[in-house]
Structures are given as C-alpha cells and as structure tokens.
Design a protein around this motif. Sequence first.
Motif, PDB file in Angstrom:
ATOM      1  N   ALA A 133       0.833  -1.199   0.000  1.00 56.51           N
ATOM      2  CA  ALA A 133       0.000   0.000   0.000  1.00 56.51           C
ATOM      3  C   ALA A 133       0.874   1.259   0.000  1.00 56.51           C
ATOM      4  CB  ALA A 133      -0.914  -0.006   1.223  1.00 56.51           C
ATOM      5  N   GLN A 134       1.994   1.218   0.699  1.00 54.42           N
ATOM      6  CA  GLN A 134       2.907   2.356   0.714  1.00 54.42           C
ATOM      7  C   GLN A 134       3.508   2.594  -0.663  1.00 54.42           C
ATOM      8  OE1 GLN A 134       5.582   1.128   3.798  1.00 54.42           O
ATOM      9  NE2 GLN A 134       4.227   1.784   5.461  1.00 54.42           N
ATOM     10  N   ARG A 135       3.785   1.548  -1.397  1.00 57.99           N
ATOM     11  CA  ARG A 135       4.320   1.699  -2.755  1.00 57.99           C
ATOM     12  C   ARG A 135       3.276   2.294  -3.689  1.00 57.99           C
ATOM     13  NH1 ARG A 135       8.726  -1.158  -5.119  1.00 57.99           N
ATOM     14  NH2 ARG A 135      10.315  -1.244  -3.504  1.00 57.99           N
ATOM     15  N   ARG A 136       2.041   1.887  -3.521  1.00 58.02           N
ATOM     16  CA  ARG A 136       0.985   2.467  -4.353  1.00 58.02           C
ATOM     17  C   ARG A 136       0.808   3.950  -4.035  1.00 58.02           C
ATOM     18  NH1 ARG A 136      -2.401  -2.661  -3.094  1.00 58.02           N
ATOM     19  NH2 ARG A 136      -1.928  -4.022  -4.859  1.00 58.02           N
ATOM     20  N   GLU A 137       0.891   4.282  -2.747  1.00 57.28           N
ATOM     21  CA  GLU A 137       0.778   5.676  -2.349  1.00 57.28           C
ATOM     22  C   GLU A 137       1.966   6.472  -2.879  1.00 57.28           C
ATOM     23  OE1 GLU A 137      -0.770   9.071  -1.002  1.00 57.28           O
ATOM     24  OE2 GLU A 137      -1.772   7.108  -0.995  1.00 57.28           O
ATOM     25  N   TYR A 138       3.135   5.855  -2.883  1.00 61.99           N
ATOM     26  CA  TYR A 138       4.336   6.493  -3.426  1.00 61.99           C
ATOM     27  C   TYR A 138       4.139   6.822  -4.902  1.00 61.99           C
ATOM     28  CZ  TYR A 138       9.250   6.917  -4.902  1.00 61.99           C
ATOM     29  OH  TYR A 138      10.437   7.351  -5.433  1.00 61.99           O
ATOM     30  N   ALA A 139       3.573   5.870  -5.671  1.00 58.79           N
ATOM     31  CA  ALA A 139       3.330   6.110  -7.090  1.00 58.79           C
ATOM     32  C   ALA A 139       2.364   7.276  -7.283  1.00 58.79           C
ATOM     33  CB  ALA A 139       2.784   4.846  -7.752  1.00 58.79           C
ATOM     34  N   ARG A 140       1.318   7.330  -6.457  1.00 57.20           N
ATOM     35  CA  ARG A 140       0.373   8.444  -6.555  1.00 57.20           C
ATOM     36  C   ARG A 140       1.067   9.766  -6.228  1.00 57.20           C
ATOM     37  NH1 ARG A 140      -3.335   4.566  -4.449  1.00 57.20           N
ATOM     38  NH2 ARG A 140      -2.831   5.145  -2.296  1.00 57.20           N
ATOM     39  N   GLY A 146       4.696  16.088 -10.375  1.00 57.21           N
ATOM     40  CA  GLY A 146       5.481  16.374 -11.573  1.00 57.21           C
ATOM     41  C   GLY A 146       5.865  15.200 -12.420  1.00 57.21           C
ATOM     42  N   MET A 147       5.490  13.960 -12.045  1.00 50.09           N
ATOM     43  CA  MET A 147       5.807  12.776 -12.845  1.00 50.09           C
ATOM     44  C   MET A 147       4.496  12.066 -13.200  1.00 50.09           C
ATOM     45  SD  MET A 147       9.038  13.038 -13.108  1.00 50.09           S
ATOM     46  CE  MET A 147       9.430  11.467 -13.874  1.00 50.09           C
ATOM     47  N   PRO A 148       3.712  12.622 -14.122  1.00 49.02           N
ATOM     48  CA  PRO A 148       2.357  12.119 -14.381  1.00 49.02           C
ATOM     49  C   PRO A 148       2.277  10.706 -14.933  1.00 49.02           C
ATOM     50  CG  PRO A 148       2.995  13.739 -16.030  1.00 49.02           C
ATOM     51  CD  PRO A 148       4.034  13.789 -14.962  1.00 49.02           C
ATOM     52  N   ASP A 149       3.358  10.204 -15.542  1.00 48.15           N
ATOM     53  CA  ASP A 149       3.301   8.840 -16.084  1.00 48.15           C
ATOM     54  C   ASP A 149       4.049   7.837 -15.215  1.00 48.15           C
ATOM     55  OD1 ASP A 149       5.794   9.856 -16.665  1.00 48.15           O
ATOM     56  OD2 ASP A 149       5.879   9.045 -18.702  1.00 48.15           O
ATOM     57  N   TRP A 150       4.228   8.169 -13.935  1.00 53.30           N
ATOM     58  CA  TRP A 150       4.873   7.211 -13.013  1.00 53.30           C
ATOM     59  C   TRP A 150       3.933   6.021 -12.819  1.00 53.30           C
ATOM     60  CZ3 TRP A 150       9.762   7.927 -11.062  1.00 53.30           C
ATOM     61  CH2 TRP A 150      10.204   6.944 -10.162  1.00 53.30           C
ATOM     62  N   PRO A 151       4.421   4.777 -13.039  1.00 50.67           N
ATOM     63  CA  PRO A 151       3.522   3.619 -12.979  1.00 50.67           C
ATOM     64  C   PRO A 151       3.233   3.146 -11.563  1.00 50.67           C
ATOM     65  CG  PRO A 151       5.742   2.892 -13.474  1.00 50.67           C
ATOM     66  CD  PRO A 151       5.796   4.407 -13.428  1.00 50.67           C
ATOM     67  N   ASP A 152       2.105   2.472 -11.417  1.00 48.10           N
ATOM     68  CA  ASP A 152       1.812   1.781 -10.161  1.00 48.10           C
ATOM     69  C   ASP A 152       2.678   0.532 -10.060  1.00 48.10           C
ATOM     70  OD1 ASP A 152      -0.172   3.376  -8.925  1.00 48.10           O
ATOM     71  OD2 ASP A 152      -1.676   2.633 -10.332  1.00 48.10           O
ATOM     72  N   PRO A 153       2.976   0.081  -8.840  1.00 45.58           N
ATOM     73  CA  PRO A 153       3.729  -1.171  -8.694  1.00 45.58           C
ATOM     74  C   PRO A 153       2.873  -2.359  -9.096  1.00 45.58           C
ATOM     75  CG  PRO A 153       2.955  -0.421  -6.565  1.00 45.58           C
ATOM     76  CD  PRO A 153       2.622   0.670  -7.540  1.00 45.58           C
ATOM     77  N   GLY A 154       3.526  -3.454  -9.431  1.00 49.23           N
ATOM     78  CA  GLY A 154       2.807  -4.680  -9.724  1.00 49.23           C
ATOM     79  C   GLY A 154       2.265  -5.318  -8.461  1.00 49.23           C
ATOM     80  N   ALA A 161       8.443  -1.718 -16.193  1.00 44.68           N
ATOM     81  CA  ALA A 161       9.237  -0.875 -17.095  1.00 44.68           C
ATOM     82  C   ALA A 161       8.309  -0.080 -17.993  1.00 44.68           C
ATOM     83  CB  ALA A 161      10.181  -1.737 -17.928  1.00 44.68           C
ATOM     84  N   GLY A 162       7.566   0.788 -17.397  1.00 41.00           N
ATOM     85  CA  GLY A 162       6.636   1.598 -18.161  1.00 41.00           C
ATOM     86  C   GLY A 162       6.671   3.035 -17.701  1.00 41.00           C
ATOM     87  N   GLY A 163       6.113   3.911 -18.494  1.00 46.78           N
ATOM     88  CA  GLY A 163       6.050   5.316 -18.139  1.00 46.78           C
ATOM     89  C   GLY A 163       7.432   5.890 -17.894  1.00 46.78           C
ATOM     90  N   ALA A 164       7.579   6.625 -16.804  1.00 41.85           N
ATOM     91  CA  ALA A 164       8.842   7.291 -16.499  1.00 41.85           C
ATOM     92  C   ALA A 164       9.977   6.316 -16.239  1.00 41.85           C
ATOM     93  CB  ALA A 164       8.659   8.201 -15.282  1.00 41.85           C
ATOM     94  N   LEU A 165       9.668   5.052 -15.926  1.00 49.85           N
ATOM     95  CA  LEU A 165      10.711   4.064 -15.645  1.00 49.85           C
ATOM     96  C   LEU A 165      11.165   3.332 -16.893  1.00 49.85           C
ATOM     97  CD1 LEU A 165       9.391   2.540 -12.302  1.00 49.85           C
ATOM     98  CD2 LEU A 165      11.085   4.334 -12.644  1.00 49.85           C
ATOM     99  N   GLY A 166      10.538   3.615 -18.033  1.00 43.93           N
ATOM    100  CA  GLY A 166      10.880   2.876 -19.245  1.00 43.93           C
ATOM    101  C   GLY A 166      11.501   3.727 -20.332  1.00 43.93           C
TER     102      GLY A 166
END
Length: 204
Positions: A133-140, A146-154, A161-166
């Motif tokens: 849950a903390q990782r999902r909150e981190y993505a939000r 400022g990082m609108p395409d940051w992906p949610d964790p699996g 490897a998507g959005g800003a991480l890809g």
Amino acid sequence: MIRPRAPFRRLTATVGAVAVLAFGLPGCGAGEQTPSVATANGAEAAGSPGPASEDLAAYVEDRRNLARCFREQGFDVPDPDSKGQLDLRAIGGRNKAEPEVAAAWKACEEFGRMPVPEELEERPAPLTPEQLAQRREYARCMRDNGMPDWPDPGPDGSWPAGGALGRELTEQEQAANMRALQICEPVLDGRPPTTPDPNAVVNG
C-alpha cells in the motif's frame, strides 16, 4: 535517471546487484556465496528438468570452461561446484597488471559472463500488505508532484518498465523527478510527503 528504492533484483527501478567481482567478471569472486536452490518445504531442489535447470546447467558449464581456460593459462583454478561457484584465488590474488595474469584474463574473456540463473538469485521476503500500500501511495505521490506517467507497482510490489521508468527523461523531467523523489521518498516508509530541499542528495 534516479529511481525509487526496490527490493527485487529484476525491478527496473533499481539496477540489480549481480555481484561483479574479480576484475569485472560477474559472480567470479574468490569465496563467493550463492544461495541454495530451495523448494517450498525448505529442502534443496533436485535437478528436475525444465528451463530453469537448463539455465543452471549452461551457467555451470560456462564457469567450468572458465576454470579450464585459466588452467590452460597456467593457473590452478578448480572446477566450480554444482551451483557454479568458483574459487579464483589462484588468479584473483594476483596483480592484473602482471603480464601473465593480464594475458590469462584476455585469453578467457569469452567465458564467465553468463548471468546468474534466476533459481540461484537471492530473493527477499515478500512485501507485506502495508508495504505494498505504501508503494501504491508512493506512485500516486510521484504522479501528483510532476511525474504524471509514473507507474503503479505490480501485485508483488515490483516497478514495471513503463512510463517514467521505461525511457530516458528530458532535462526538465529530470529536475521534476529529483524534486518528486525528495517529496515522496518518506512515503515508502509510511511517513507523509516532505518539502523538497534543492541541496539534498536523494537516495533513489
């Protein structure tokens, strides 16, 4: 690009740590330790057929070829064990600047570069529901800062490897990434976002 902290080697968020020992050859250090292959009940796995054991066999054979090559160059390197672990003290303790040592590494450079098979990789404990849950909150938080395409964790907490991480970030995105990481890093520990400090060093 600065990436978030990640518990799994396969995550794109953090470059994993396949140990590079003994002059840059992956996993070839003296006294190296590789975890046992374990089954669900804790027993060491037998060599059952399948892609994983084929990868292991190829890895061990590659390491065996490396040992043989070093012996052909005059260094008494024993064959690896069943998990591909090599004792390179016969050559690893020598100065690579010595002509015979440098020549041996050059002659054997085609061997010993296979990646460690997945079945030998050390795996950390699964994330708890709270950590996920903390990782999902981190993505939000990253998307909101400022990082609108940051992906949610699996589902297992890994970063896809998507959005800003890809992709490579532009200079403007890098600045936004740095700022967002400073703001959101506490969220990974269950704390609220913080105020960015332009002079701070981010542990990403």
